[in-house]
Structure formats: structure tokens, C-alpha cells
Scaffold this motif. Structure first.
Motif, PDB file in Angstrom:
ATOM      1  N   HIS A  68       0.925  -0.718   0.242  1.00 42.14           N
ATOM      2  CA  HIS A  68       0.363  -0.013  -0.072  1.00 42.14           C
ATOM      3  C   HIS A  68       1.153   1.460  -0.363  1.00 42.14           C
ATOM      4  O   HIS A  68       0.517   1.884  -0.596  1.00 42.14           O
ATOM      5  N   ASP A  69       1.748   0.974   0.515  1.00 45.19           N
ATOM      6  CA  ASP A  69       2.951   1.934   1.063  1.00 45.19           C
ATOM      7  C   ASP A  69       3.296   3.240   0.021  1.00 45.19           C
ATOM      8  O   ASP A  69       4.016   4.018  -0.922  1.00 45.19           O
ATOM      9  N   ALA A  70       3.908   1.340  -1.167  1.00 42.65           N
ATOM     10  CA  ALA A  70       4.749   1.577  -2.556  1.00 42.65           C
ATOM     11  C   ALA A  70       3.490   1.681  -3.671  1.00 42.65           C
ATOM     12  O   ALA A  70       4.018   3.185  -4.443  1.00 42.65           O
ATOM     13  N   ASP A  71       1.795   1.761  -3.655  1.00 40.25           N
ATOM     14  CA  ASP A  71       1.431   2.623  -4.210  1.00 40.25           C
ATOM     15  C   ASP A  71       0.874   3.848  -3.876  1.00 40.25           C
ATOM     16  O   ASP A  71       1.395   4.298  -4.495  1.00 40.25           O
ATOM     17  N   LEU A  72       1.068   4.188  -2.860  1.00 37.88           N
ATOM     18  CA  LEU A  72       0.888   5.436  -2.596  1.00 37.88           C
ATOM     19  C   LEU A  72       1.199   6.544  -3.458  1.00 37.88           C
ATOM     20  O   LEU A  72       1.657   7.311  -3.555  1.00 37.88           O
ATOM     21  N   GLU A  73       2.820   5.859  -2.931  1.00 37.61           N
ATOM     22  CA  GLU A  73       3.993   6.951  -3.455  1.00 37.61           C
ATOM     23  C   GLU A  73       3.576   7.276  -4.983  1.00 37.61           C
ATOM     24  O   GLU A  73       4.049   8.138  -5.681  1.00 37.61           O
ATOM     25  N   ILE A  74       4.063   5.768  -5.168  1.00 37.00           N
ATOM     26  CA  ILE A  74       3.426   5.857  -6.769  1.00 37.00           C
ATOM     27  C   ILE A  74       2.406   6.485  -7.418  1.00 37.00           C
ATOM     28  O   ILE A  74       2.698   7.686  -8.318  1.00 37.00           O
ATOM     29  N   ARG A  75       1.304   6.654  -6.746  1.00 37.81           N
ATOM     30  CA  ARG A  75      -0.236   7.223  -6.870  1.00 37.81           C
ATOM     31  C   ARG A  75       0.104   8.639  -6.927  1.00 37.81           C
ATOM     32  O   ARG A  75       0.035   9.863  -7.840  1.00 37.81           O
ATOM     33  N   ALA A  76       0.901   9.365  -6.135  1.00 38.31           N
ATOM     34  CA  ALA A  76       1.201  10.387  -5.364  1.00 38.31           C
ATOM     35  C   ALA A  76       2.489  11.063  -6.785  1.00 38.31           C
ATOM     36  O   ALA A  76       1.994  12.269  -7.219  1.00 38.31           O
ATOM     37  N   GLN A  77       3.394  10.254  -7.002  1.00 43.03           N
ATOM     38  CA  GLN A  77       4.284  10.685  -8.226  1.00 43.03           C
ATOM     39  C   GLN A  77       3.852  10.967  -9.522  1.00 43.03           C
ATOM     40  O   GLN A  77       4.131  11.816 -10.236  1.00 43.03           O
TER      41      GLN A  77
END
Length: 74
Positions: free
Chosen positions: A7-16
Motif C-alpha cells: 500500500h505504501d509503495a502504491d501510495l508513492e506511485i500514485r502521488a508521483q
């Protein structure tokens, strides 16, 4: 814990991706990382307005994480 990491990695990806989709080139160059349960935004932009726009783009996908804006204005 593994789901949290995904989830954390996905969150970073979505934000980027949100920053990358901006029509403002300077915003596309910014970086966002999850650090200590916060999303930290870094880089440089030419105006305070661009700094605020970037913050709001990240906040829109932050899923409740606090957004720390460390972007510098030139």
C-alpha cells in the motif's frame, strides 16, 4: 505487514503519477516519498503558487497520510 508495504509503495506511485500528470513542467520534476508515515514532497519550483498546487495534487491521493511540503521556491 506485507500489505502495508505494498500500500505504501502504491501510495508513492500514485502521488508521483499525480505530479507527473501536471501541465506545469516544474511540478512534474518534484519527488514525493513516504517517510515516517508522512508523504514528503521535495524539489524546486519557480513560484509559491506552484508549490501549493503540487501540495494539493499530492494531498488528493494521500489516503489520510499527512503531506509535508519541503519544496523550495526559487
Amino acid at each position: 505487514m506485507a500489505n502495508s508495504s505494498l500500500h505504501d509503495a502504491d501510495l508513492e506511485i500514485r502521488a508521483q503519477l499525480s505530479l507527473s500528470a501536471s501541465p506545469i513542467f516544474a511540478i512534474r520534476e518534484l519527488q514525493v516519498r513516504r517517510e515516517n508515515n508522512e508523504l514528503v514532497l521535495r524539489g524546486r519550483v519557480p513560484t509559491f503558487y506552484f508549490k501549493q498546487v503540487a501540495q494539493e495534487l499530492v494531498r488528493a491521493v494521500a489516503s489520510g497520510y499527512p503531506v509535508v511540503n519541503r519544496v523550495e521556491v526559487d
